[in-house]
Scaffold this active site. Structure first.
Site, PDB file in Angstrom:
ATOM      1  N   CYS A 201      -3.910   7.439   7.616  1.00  0.00           N
ATOM      2  CA  CYS A 201      -4.452   6.080   7.489  1.00  0.00           C
ATOM      3  C   CYS A 201      -3.539   5.089   8.207  1.00  0.00           C
ATOM      4  CB  CYS A 201      -4.554   5.669   6.029  1.00  0.00           C
ATOM      5  SG  CYS A 201      -5.803   6.574   5.098  1.00  0.00           S
TER       6      CYS A 201
ATOM      7  N   THR B 167       0.853  -1.193   0.000  1.00  0.00           N
ATOM      8  CA  THR B 167       0.000   0.000   0.000  1.00  0.00           C
ATOM      9  C   THR B 167       0.885   1.237   0.000  1.00  0.00           C
ATOM     10  OG1 THR B 167      -2.076   0.912   0.863  1.00  0.00           O
ATOM     11  CG2 THR B 167      -0.396   0.385   2.502  1.00  0.00           C
TER      12      THR B 167
ATOM     13  N   HIS C  32      -6.207  -1.200   4.608  1.00  0.00           N
ATOM     14  CA  HIS C  32      -5.754   0.205   4.597  1.00  0.00           C
ATOM     15  C   HIS C  32      -6.910   1.049   5.157  1.00  0.00           C
ATOM     16  CE1 HIS C  32      -3.589   3.590   2.216  1.00  0.00           C
ATOM     17  NE2 HIS C  32      -4.448   4.154   3.030  1.00  0.00           N
TER      18      HIS C  32
END
Lengths: 292, 162
Positions: free
Chosen positions: B29, B23, B46
């Site tokens: 996040c 990711t 995520h």
């Protein structure tokens, strides 16, 4: 190779940037006026065949999922809203500047445009969700333009990233603006302001470009707008859309609460709306830009 | 040999030894990583926000987006690879959850994400054995399924392992 930029060189760099198209330039002027009318925007777009075609293509693209094709430019503009029209005109006219690879920030091509678009959407959301009494459409435009200075100084910052980060982490109180200034003599807000003057942008937009990291220094009448973009910029970075090495390495001006009130829940809503709106706009605006 | 790239709010898992699960650019996040030694499966979500109550429709559409819906969704996904449905025996690692400089309480969204994730994990009797959370830089995460090795990167910093 990191290079100091003299005032003279900065002027040269600014002059080497193509001017905005007349339509983009006039749109920015008109939409910055508090008492303007959507009719003025329609009139302007009508007189530009390319822009008209572009707007109609975008509104009829899959991203907007309309059941019937829209063929009237009036309807297209009132549906999209003037901010999207400004976005299309600015993106088409200065696309190269926005799409440029910011190697001085170790950022890929296209990252700046995405960051700017996220900031624009977030600044508008900040205005609408907080209910503050300024134009949300203008906040969008200011957000779109806030970082134009990065394109100008990026080449000169090549190879500076490790040192810049080292400087910020070891010296208390410094952020990436200080690093830029120490490395090349100007930070991206000052460089952007010079371009704003050369492009003859309306004063409120130039002020936001110059003060988006230190909104308290903006002129009183544009300060709330500067705070909206300041918050929008931070929201874009927190959302994972910065421009490489400088992401989240700026200070949040906590005095924003004197101008704009948002709590944790509203912030979460803003961040979610930014994701949703970005997904819709990025695809449609990009697909138009690529053909140019 | 494949790359499983997870965007904001995505989750996924793999047990193919050649795969990498990846990711990009986590800001506030948080990436929740489950490593199951028994089935040699790697899973990741995520996570963007702590609480799905602000938008139930989004949570149905993209459960990985919110802490409270991401973890059950990821666990369910991993049962397809023979993992325990309540995460028994899994190794948990967390990274991301960054802040901007001089942040205030409202803007500590990264911290709220991490806290919400930990609370949900506790309800399953799970806890992170390693974490790289907070600070003020973006993180890109890459996990090799074969080695279970987690590599982190950020512009201007040497890569590091979690």
């Amino acid at each position: 190779m990191v290079q100091q930029i003299s005032q003279e060189e900065l002027q040269k760099i600014v002059k080497s940037v193509p001017m905005l198209s007349p339509s983009a330039s006039q749109l920015l002027q008109i939409t910055a006026q508090a008492d303007h009318d959507l009719v003025d925007v329609v009139k302007l777009v009508r007189n530009d065949a390319n822009l008209t075609a572009r707007v109609l293509k975008i509104i009829n693209s899959a991203a907007f999922g309309l059941a019937n094709t829209i063929t009237s430019i009036d309807r297209a503009i009132s549906y999209l809203g003037e901010r999207i029209i400004v976005g299309i005109a600015v993106g088409d006219s200065a696309g190269k500047l926005f799409e440029k690879e910011l190697s001085g920030y170790e950022s890929a091509d296209g990252d700046l445009w995405k960051h700017d678009l996220r900031t624009a959407i977030a600044a508008r959301e900040v205005v609408t969700q907080s209910g503050v009494d300024i134009s949300s459409e203008l906040a969008f435009t200011a957000g779109l333009l806030h970082d134009i200075g990065k394109s100008l100084i990026s080449d000169y910052l090549q190879g500076s990233v490790t040192d810049a980060i080292e400087m910020i982490t070891t010296e208390e109180g410094l952020d990436y603006l200080d690093a830029e200034e120490k490395m090349v003599g100007f930070d991206h807000t000052q460089a952007g302001y010079e371009l704003a003057k050369a492009w003859q942008l309306p004063e409120e937009l130039a002020e936001v470009i110059l003060h988006h990291h230190e909104p308290a220094n903006a002129k009183e009448e544009y300060r709330t707008l500067a705070y909206a973009v300041h918050l929008g910029d931070n929201i874009a970075m927190l959302g994972g859309f910065g421009t490489g090495s400088d992401s989240m390495r700026y200070k949040l001006d906590q005095n924003y609460t004197d101008y704009i009130k948002i709590g944790p829940k509203t912030l979460a809503t803003i961040m979610l709306n930014v994701d949703i709106e970005f997904e819709k706009l990025e695809g449609s605006l990009k697909s138009s830009g690529e053909e140019n | 040999m494949g790359q499983i790239i997870l965007g904001v709010g995505d989750y996924g898992a793999s047990n193919s030894p050649g795969d990498d699960v990846k990711t990009f650019a986590l800001g506030s996040c948080v990436s929740v990583i489950f490593l199951d030694p028994k089935t040699r499966t790697v899973g990741m979500a995520h996570v963007a926000l702590p609480d799905s109550s602000i938008n139930k429709a989004k949570a149905t559409d993209k459960p990985g987006y919110f802490a409270d819906t991401a973890i059950p969704a990821l666990l369910t996904q991993m049962t397809k690879f023979g993992c325990d449905k309540r995460g028994k025996g899994m190794v948990v690692k967390l990274c991301g959850g960054a802040n901007v400089m001089d942040t205030n309480d409202t803007f500590q969204i990264g911290k709220r994400n991490a806290l919400a994730i930990k609370k949900i994990l506790w309800s399953y009797g799970m806890g992170a054995v390693a974490e790289d959370l907070g600070k003020n830089y973006s993180r890109t995460v890459s996990i090799s399924v074969s080695a279970g090795q987690i590599m982190l990167s950020s512009p201007g910093k040497p890569n590091w392992q979690l």
